[in-house]
Design a protein around this motif. Structure first.
Motif, mmCIF file in Angstrom:
data_model
loop_
_atom_site.group_PDB
_atom_site.id
_atom_site.type_symbol
_atom_site.label_atom_id
_atom_site.label_comp_id
_atom_site.label_asym_id
_atom_site.label_seq_id
_atom_site.Cartn_x
_atom_site.Cartn_y
_atom_site.Cartn_z
ATOM 1 N N HIS A 1 2.564 -68.950 68.284
ATOM 2 C CA HIS A 1 3.038 -68.655 66.928
ATOM 3 C C HIS A 1 1.889 -68.516 65.929
ATOM 4 C CE1 HIS A 1 2.484 -72.987 66.843
ATOM 5 N NE2 HIS A 1 2.644 -72.984 65.529
ATOM 6 N N LEU A 2 0.692 -68.929 66.328
ATOM 7 C CA LEU A 2 -0.483 -68.810 65.461
ATOM 8 C C LEU A 2 -1.354 -67.606 65.809
ATOM 9 C CD1 LEU A 2 -1.521 -72.584 65.502
ATOM 10 C CD2 LEU A 2 -0.253 -71.373 63.706
ATOM 11 N N ILE B 1 16.072 -62.869 82.399
ATOM 12 C CA ILE B 1 15.437 -63.425 81.205
ATOM 13 C C ILE B 1 13.977 -63.640 81.543
ATOM 14 C CG2 ILE B 1 15.293 -65.419 79.664
ATOM 15 C CD1 ILE B 1 18.305 -65.729 79.997
ATOM 16 N N ILE B 2 13.119 -63.129 80.692
ATOM 17 C CA ILE B 2 11.684 -63.276 80.880
ATOM 18 C C ILE B 2 11.125 -63.982 79.654
ATOM 19 C CG2 ILE B 2 9.498 -62.084 81.280
ATOM 20 C CD1 ILE B 2 11.190 -59.685 82.256
ATOM 21 N N ALA B 3 10.296 -64.996 79.869
ATOM 22 C CA ALA B 3 9.726 -65.743 78.750
ATOM 23 C C ALA B 3 8.227 -65.911 78.930
ATOM 24 C CB ALA B 3 10.375 -67.120 78.654
ATOM 25 N N ALA C 1 17.903 -58.300 74.286
ATOM 26 C CA ALA C 1 18.014 -59.365 73.278
ATOM 27 C C ALA C 1 16.671 -60.067 73.181
ATOM 28 C CB ALA C 1 19.107 -60.361 73.640
ATOM 29 N N ILE C 2 16.398 -60.604 71.997
ATOM 30 C CA ILE C 2 15.148 -61.322 71.757
ATOM 31 C C ILE C 2 15.478 -62.666 71.153
ATOM 32 C CG2 ILE C 2 12.962 -61.329 70.501
ATOM 33 C CD1 ILE C 2 13.262 -58.235 70.351
ATOM 34 N N SER C 3 14.832 -63.706 71.653
ATOM 35 C CA SER C 3 14.947 -65.032 71.061
ATOM 36 C C SER C 3 13.564 -65.640 71.090
ATOM 37 C CB SER C 3 15.928 -65.876 71.870
ATOM 38 O OG SER C 3 16.057 -67.156 71.299
ATOM 39 N N GLN C 4 13.152 -66.220 69.981
ATOM 40 C CA GLN C 4 11.807 -66.790 69.902
ATOM 41 C C GLN C 4 11.872 -68.172 69.272
ATOM 42 O OE1 GLN C 4 8.778 -64.292 68.160
ATOM 43 N NE2 GLN C 4 7.694 -66.048 67.360
ATOM 44 N N GLY C 5 11.188 -69.124 69.895
ATOM 45 C CA GLY C 5 11.071 -70.448 69.299
ATOM 46 C C GLY C 5 10.152 -70.395 68.099
ATOM 47 N N SER C 6 10.207 -71.417 67.286
ATOM 48 C CA SER C 6 9.399 -71.407 66.054
ATOM 49 C C SER C 6 8.055 -72.077 66.216
ATOM 50 C CB SER C 6 10.177 -72.074 64.922
ATOM 51 O OG SER C 6 10.415 -73.429 65.257
ATOM 52 N N ASN C 7 7.776 -72.650 67.351
ATOM 53 C CA ASN C 7 6.444 -73.240 67.554
ATOM 54 C C ASN C 7 6.042 -73.164 69.003
ATOM 55 O OD1 ASN C 7 7.807 -75.304 68.862
ATOM 56 N ND2 ASN C 7 7.557 -76.743 67.190
ATOM 57 N N SER D 1 20.920 -65.219 70.443
ATOM 58 C CA SER D 1 20.309 -64.335 69.460
ATOM 59 C C SER D 1 21.403 -63.873 68.515
ATOM 60 C CB SER D 1 19.658 -63.142 70.160
ATOM 61 O OG SER D 1 19.062 -62.279 69.233
ATOM 62 N N GLN D 2 21.139 -63.977 67.216
ATOM 63 C CA GLN D 2 22.122 -63.531 66.233
ATOM 64 C C GLN D 2 21.458 -62.570 65.264
ATOM 65 O OE1 GLN D 2 24.073 -66.612 63.963
ATOM 66 N NE2 GLN D 2 25.418 -65.180 62.941
ATOM 67 N N ALA D 3 22.152 -61.491 64.962
ATOM 68 C CA ALA D 3 21.640 -60.533 63.986
ATOM 69 C C ALA D 3 21.592 -61.193 62.615
ATOM 70 C CB ALA D 3 22.529 -59.292 63.943
ATOM 71 N N SER D 4 20.572 -60.881 61.838
ATOM 72 C CA SER D 4 20.445 -61.464 60.503
ATOM 73 C C SER D 4 21.609 -61.064 59.602
ATOM 74 C CB SER D 4 19.113 -61.063 59.867
ATOM 75 O OG SER D 4 19.038 -59.651 59.748
ATOM 76 N N SER D 5 22.263 -59.984 59.935
ATOM 77 C CA SER D 5 23.421 -59.535 59.164
ATOM 78 C C SER D 5 24.682 -60.310 59.521
ATOM 79 C CB SER D 5 23.674 -58.050 59.424
ATOM 80 O OG SER D 5 24.059 -57.867 60.779
ATOM 81 N N GLU D 6 24.616 -61.149 60.547
ATOM 82 C CA GLU D 6 25.747 -61.907 61.087
ATOM 83 C C GLU D 6 26.802 -60.995 61.706
ATOM 84 O OE1 GLU D 6 26.956 -64.111 57.543
ATOM 85 O OE2 GLU D 6 26.034 -65.896 58.416
ATOM 86 N N HIS D 7 26.442 -59.751 61.959
ATOM 87 C CA HIS D 7 27.364 -58.764 62.525
ATOM 88 C C HIS D 7 27.579 -58.974 64.024
ATOM 89 C CE1 HIS D 7 28.585 -54.677 63.934
ATOM 90 N NE2 HIS D 7 29.355 -54.771 62.868
ATOM 91 N N SER D 8 26.642 -59.663 64.686
ATOM 92 C CA SER D 8 26.789 -59.888 66.125
ATOM 93 C C SER D 8 26.121 -61.193 66.534
ATOM 94 C CB SER D 8 26.184 -58.723 66.917
ATOM 95 O OG SER D 8 24.786 -58.694 66.752
ATOM 96 N N ILE D 9 26.651 -61.763 67.604
ATOM 97 C CA ILE D 9 26.047 -62.913 68.266
ATOM 98 C C ILE D 9 25.937 -62.541 69.732
ATOM 99 C CG2 ILE D 9 26.246 -65.342 68.914
ATOM 100 C CD1 ILE D 9 27.996 -65.762 66.429
ATOM 101 N N THR D 10 24.754 -62.730 70.288
ATOM 102 C CA THR D 10 24.501 -62.430 71.684
ATOM 103 C C THR D 10 24.030 -63.692 72.366
ATOM 104 O OG1 THR D 10 23.874 -60.169 71.111
ATOM 105 C CG2 THR D 10 23.143 -60.989 73.260
ATOM 106 N N PHE D 11 24.516 -63.911 73.592
ATOM 107 C CA PHE D 11 24.018 -65.046 74.365
ATOM 108 C C PHE D 11 23.911 -64.641 75.822
ATOM 109 C CE2 PHE D 11 28.601 -65.594 74.568
ATOM 110 C CZ PHE D 11 28.830 -65.991 75.886
ATOM 111 N N ALA D 12 23.128 -65.407 76.552
ATOM 112 C CA ALA D 12 22.971 -65.165 77.985
ATOM 113 C C ALA D 12 23.513 -66.359 78.762
ATOM 114 C CB ALA D 12 21.503 -64.940 78.340
ATOM 115 N N THR D 13 24.150 -66.047 79.865
ATOM 116 C CA THR D 13 24.650 -67.053 80.793
ATOM 117 C C THR D 13 24.528 -66.469 82.197
ATOM 118 O OG1 THR D 13 26.488 -68.571 81.236
ATOM 119 C CG2 THR D 13 27.076 -66.294 80.712
ATOM 120 N N SER D 14 24.840 -67.252 83.187
ATOM 121 C CA SER D 14 24.762 -66.737 84.555
ATOM 122 C C SER D 14 25.849 -65.692 84.773
ATOM 123 C CB SER D 14 24.929 -67.874 85.565
ATOM 124 O OG SER D 14 26.242 -68.406 85.476
ATOM 125 N N MET D 15 25.581 -64.753 85.663
ATOM 126 C CA MET D 15 26.579 -63.741 85.993
ATOM 127 C C MET D 15 27.864 -64.403 86.471
ATOM 128 S SD MET D 15 24.268 -60.799 87.889
ATOM 129 C CE MET D 15 25.686 -60.114 88.714
#
Length: 153
Positions: A125-126, A116-118, A147-153, A68-82
């Motif tokens: 998307h419709l 992470i919950i999906a 954090a939020i991440s969403q696919g486009s379809n 997940s990246q802020a639209s301002s490019e001020h931050s990048i967030t990612f998830a990985t295993s502990m």
């Protein structure tokens, strides 16, 4: 997963649904995750930051499961295993040592444990209001969204 658990609803049809009550077919979750957040005003508009970040993680074999990246490019967030989060943070600090020293990157933070919950399904998307319902349900259950991440379809 327990399909007989009260509240479980599984649709077997692969037909795309635009009805917000039927487009979500199920939920998936991953436990024992860590969120890593890289933040700083010196990242805004700078080419190659994401390439360097994810190239560094690839080099040390860190699996990234959410970005997940802020639209301002001020931050990048990612998830990985502990289990990979400490090595990831150390490698990022080494790769961006110059930017950290110059305060172009102000924070590299690891938050764990997380899950992470999906929501999974066709036609989400419709269908208006699906994300709102999902976030409302999480809020009602006192679950904070980091954090939020969403696919486009």
């Amino acid at each position: 997963f327990n399909s007989s658990f009260r509240g479980s609803r599984i649709f077997t049809s692969s037909t795309t649904h635009t009805d917000r009550d039927r487009c979500v077919c199920g939920f998936s979750s991953i436990e024992k995750m860590a969120i890593v957040n890289i933040e700083g005003s010196g990242m805004v508009g700078v080419k190659g930051v994401a390439r360097r970040l994810f190239g560094t993680l690839e080099t040390i074999g860190v699996n990234v499961v959410l970005i997940s990246q802020a639209s301002s490019e001020h931050s990048i967030t990612f998830a990985t295993s502990m289990s990979q989060s400490v090595a990831a943070k150390v490698a990022i600090e080494e790769e961006f040592h110059k930017e950290l020293k110059q305060n172009h990157i102000s924070t590299i933070e690891v938050v764990s444990p997380c899950s992470i919950i999906a929501a999974v399904g066709d036609g989400m998307h419709l269908a208006t209001g699906v994300a709102g319902r999902f976030f409302t349900a999480l809020g009602d259950a006192k679950i904070n969204i980091l954090a939020i991440s969403q696919g486009s379809n």
